[in-house]
Design a protein around this motif. Structure first.
Motif, mmCIF file in Angstrom:
data_model
loop_
_atom_site.group_PDB
_atom_site.id
_atom_site.type_symbol
_atom_site.label_atom_id
_atom_site.label_comp_id
_atom_site.label_asym_id
_atom_site.label_seq_id
_atom_site.Cartn_x
_atom_site.Cartn_y
_atom_site.Cartn_z
ATOM 1 N N UNK A 1 -6.573 -20.446 -5.369
ATOM 2 C CA UNK A 1 -6.884 -20.867 -3.997
ATOM 3 C C UNK A 1 -5.757 -21.725 -3.425
ATOM 4 N N UNK A 2 -5.233 -22.651 -4.232
ATOM 5 C CA UNK A 2 -4.158 -23.521 -3.754
ATOM 6 C C UNK A 2 -2.917 -22.718 -3.399
ATOM 7 N N UNK A 3 -2.667 -21.644 -4.122
ATOM 8 C CA UNK A 3 -1.461 -20.848 -3.900
ATOM 9 C C UNK A 3 -1.614 -19.896 -2.710
ATOM 10 N N UNK A 4 -2.784 -19.256 -2.600
ATOM 11 C CA UNK A 4 -2.984 -18.225 -1.583
ATOM 12 C C UNK A 4 -3.829 -18.697 -0.401
ATOM 13 N N UNK A 5 -4.288 -19.952 -0.463
ATOM 14 C CA UNK A 5 -4.913 -20.538 0.709
ATOM 15 C C UNK A 5 -6.398 -20.353 0.854
ATOM 16 N N UNK A 6 -7.052 -19.608 -0.040
ATOM 17 C CA UNK A 6 -8.491 -19.419 0.059
ATOM 18 C C UNK A 6 -9.034 -18.834 -1.234
ATOM 19 N N UNK A 7 -10.361 -18.936 -1.402
ATOM 20 C CA UNK A 7 -11.012 -18.253 -2.511
ATOM 21 C C UNK A 7 -10.937 -16.757 -2.258
ATOM 22 N N UNK A 8 -10.655 -16.011 -3.308
ATOM 23 C CA UNK A 8 -10.463 -14.573 -3.150
ATOM 24 C C UNK A 8 -11.464 -13.786 -3.982
ATOM 25 N N UNK A 9 -11.990 -12.726 -3.405
ATOM 26 C CA UNK A 9 -12.719 -11.712 -4.151
ATOM 27 C C UNK A 9 -11.724 -10.650 -4.599
ATOM 28 N N UNK A 10 -12.100 -9.884 -5.595
ATOM 29 C CA UNK A 10 -11.179 -8.889 -6.144
ATOM 30 C C UNK A 10 -10.656 -7.952 -5.065
ATOM 31 N N UNK A 11 -11.533 -7.482 -4.201
ATOM 32 C CA UNK A 11 -11.123 -6.529 -3.175
ATOM 33 C C UNK A 11 -10.144 -7.142 -2.175
ATOM 34 N N UNK A 12 -10.187 -8.472 -2.016
ATOM 35 C CA UNK A 12 -9.268 -9.153 -1.093
ATOM 36 C C UNK A 12 -7.812 -8.998 -1.509
ATOM 37 N N UNK A 13 -7.570 -8.858 -2.811
ATOM 38 C CA UNK A 13 -6.198 -8.777 -3.311
ATOM 39 C C UNK A 13 -5.440 -7.599 -2.721
ATOM 40 N N UNK A 14 -6.185 -6.583 -2.270
ATOM 41 C CA UNK A 14 -5.539 -5.343 -1.867
ATOM 42 C C UNK A 14 -5.503 -5.154 -0.355
ATOM 43 N N UNK A 15 -5.713 -6.255 0.357
ATOM 44 C CA UNK A 15 -5.426 -6.240 1.786
ATOM 45 C C UNK A 15 -3.922 -6.420 1.949
ATOM 46 N N UNK A 16 -3.368 -5.838 2.983
ATOM 47 C CA UNK A 16 -1.917 -5.918 3.189
ATOM 48 C C UNK A 16 -1.459 -7.367 3.355
ATOM 49 N N UNK A 17 -2.276 -8.173 4.042
ATOM 50 C CA UNK A 17 -1.895 -9.562 4.304
ATOM 51 C C UNK A 17 -1.768 -10.364 3.020
ATOM 52 N N UNK A 18 -2.752 -10.248 2.120
ATOM 53 C CA UNK A 18 -2.716 -11.002 0.864
ATOM 54 C C UNK A 18 -1.590 -10.495 -0.025
ATOM 55 N N UNK A 19 -1.399 -9.195 -0.046
ATOM 56 C CA UNK A 19 -0.349 -8.597 -0.870
ATOM 57 C C UNK A 19 1.032 -9.094 -0.431
ATOM 58 N N UNK A 20 1.261 -9.126 0.878
ATOM 59 C CA UNK A 20 2.540 -9.624 1.400
ATOM 60 C C UNK A 20 2.694 -11.121 1.141
ATOM 61 N N UNK A 21 1.588 -11.857 1.207
ATOM 62 C CA UNK A 21 1.629 -13.283 0.885
ATOM 63 C C UNK A 21 2.094 -13.502 -0.552
ATOM 64 N N UNK A 22 1.610 -12.657 -1.470
ATOM 65 C CA UNK A 22 1.981 -12.784 -2.878
ATOM 66 C C UNK A 22 3.484 -12.567 -3.063
ATOM 67 N N UNK A 23 4.042 -11.601 -2.354
ATOM 68 C CA UNK A 23 5.488 -11.351 -2.421
ATOM 69 C C UNK A 23 6.251 -12.548 -1.861
ATOM 70 N N UNK A 24 5.790 -13.065 -0.726
ATOM 71 C CA UNK A 24 6.453 -14.216 -0.105
ATOM 72 C C UNK A 24 6.404 -15.443 -1.003
ATOM 73 N N UNK A 25 5.294 -15.618 -1.736
ATOM 74 C CA UNK A 25 5.152 -16.748 -2.657
ATOM 75 C C UNK A 25 6.179 -16.657 -3.771
#
Length: 332
Positions: free
Chosen positions: A201-225
């Motif tokens: 949560x601290x890294x990606x800004x919110x609590x995530x469900x498994x399916x959330x990982x595969x939204x384009x926004x979260x995926x791009x956030x992971x690359x940017x991190x």
């Protein structure tokens, strides 16, 4: 872009999900009067490589069930390929197949309680040079500890997360796994391991469900991190030193290795002057000195030497940083 994930569902077996208890091992804690169910399950993946899932259930410590696995291994049977968003359907299909006889649960809406953000970076030179350059350029942080194995791995860690860079092919060989077509590749593995849900949560800004990982926004956030962490940890020094700061170091290295061998000195000159020579001609020229295998080995060492003469620590780091930025193509 992802690897190991742990999914968590709070609840009771038979009410919030349905476990096949017969498939799990039962451990009794007589002191606390609790029972834990757990097991590691192995399957044959896409490339006939072993895929493992770990299931852990208890009502005392976790008050629910955990499911842990490697996302790319489940999706594609290997960790040597970066996970792409287009792999999601295959991931879900394979995961449903693996879980079908173990647990009936809405896994897509389970909470992400561990997440490794990872990338495989194909480097132009041998990974050991990049590992050493990364370690030498580390901008020290007070709250982090480090572990360094020269030419193999560099780890930065604290209680919240571990940042690990290592030679992925060498790891596969250590584990007696066949890396198949990629054994000759240079793969620098970059991992940011978050072992608790609050760290995710601290890294990606919110609590995530498994399916959330595969939204384009979260995926791009992971690359940017990953790009941001690499920049802040390794590229923030004002002065970057070359692996060979002056020709003096190169001269000393050549003299140390080949001072008594005029033939090798001739090869050094040929190799450092140009790559445009015929191996057949060199083989004939040195037929009384080298076997074909010996000549190829000598030329390989000289190519490594040439690589080092034109690459600085900063240029190696810049190469990795730019290639992390290019991972945006994994969204397609």
């Amino acid at each position: 872009m992802y690897d190991t994930v742990r999914l968590y569902k709070r609840g009771v077996d038979g009410k919030d999900f349905q476990l096949n208890i017969n498939k799990l091992k039962r451990t009794i804690d007589e002191v606390n009067d609790t029972v834990n169910y757990h097991n590691i399950f192995s399957f044959s993946g896409e490339n006939n490589d072993e895929v493992k899932l770990y299931i852990d259930y208890d009502l005392h410590l976790r008050q629910g069930v955990n499911i842990s696995f490697s996302i790319p291994k489940v999706a594609n049977g290997t960790q040597l390929d970066n996970f792409r968003l287009s792999d999601k359907n295959g991931l879900y299909q394979n995961l449903e197949h693996y879980l079908s006889d173990l647990i009936d649960i809405d896994y897509k809406n389970m909470q992400v309680s561990r997440l490794d953000i990872t990338s495989n970076i194909y480097t132009d030179g041998e990974v050991r040079y990049y590992i050493n350059a990364i370690q030498s350029s580390y901008c020290k942080h007070r709250n982090y500890k480090t572990d360094f194995y020269p030419g193999e791995s560099f780890t930065i860690h604290n209680k919240s997360r571990r940042i690990v860079l290592y030679d992925k092919i060498k790891e596969q060989i250590y584990k007696n796994k066949r890396a198949k077509r990629k054994l000759d590749a240079n793969i620098l593995r970059f991992e940011i391991r978050n072992n608790r849900s609050r760290d995710v949560k601290a890294l990606l800004g919110k609590d995530l469900l498994f399916d959330d990982l595969f939204s384009e926004a979260v995926f791009l956030d992971a690359i940017s991190i990953q790009r941001r962490y690499f920049r802040d940890l390794f590229l923030n020094k004002h002065i970057q030193q070359s692996i060979f700061e002056t020709d003096r170091f190169l001269i000393e290295l050549i003299n140390k290795r080949w001072s008594r061998n005029l033939i090798n000195k001739f090869l050094v000159k040929k190799q450092l002057d140009s790559d445009n020579f015929s191996f057949t001609e060199l083989e004939a020229l040195f037929s009384g000195v080298y076997t074909e295998r010996g000549l190829r080995k000598a030329l390989k060492e000289l190519r490594e030497l040439k690589f080092l003469t034109v690459n600085t620590t900063f240029s190696l780091l810049e190469e990795v940083y730019n290639k992390i930025g290019n991972l945006h193509c994994l969204v397609a």
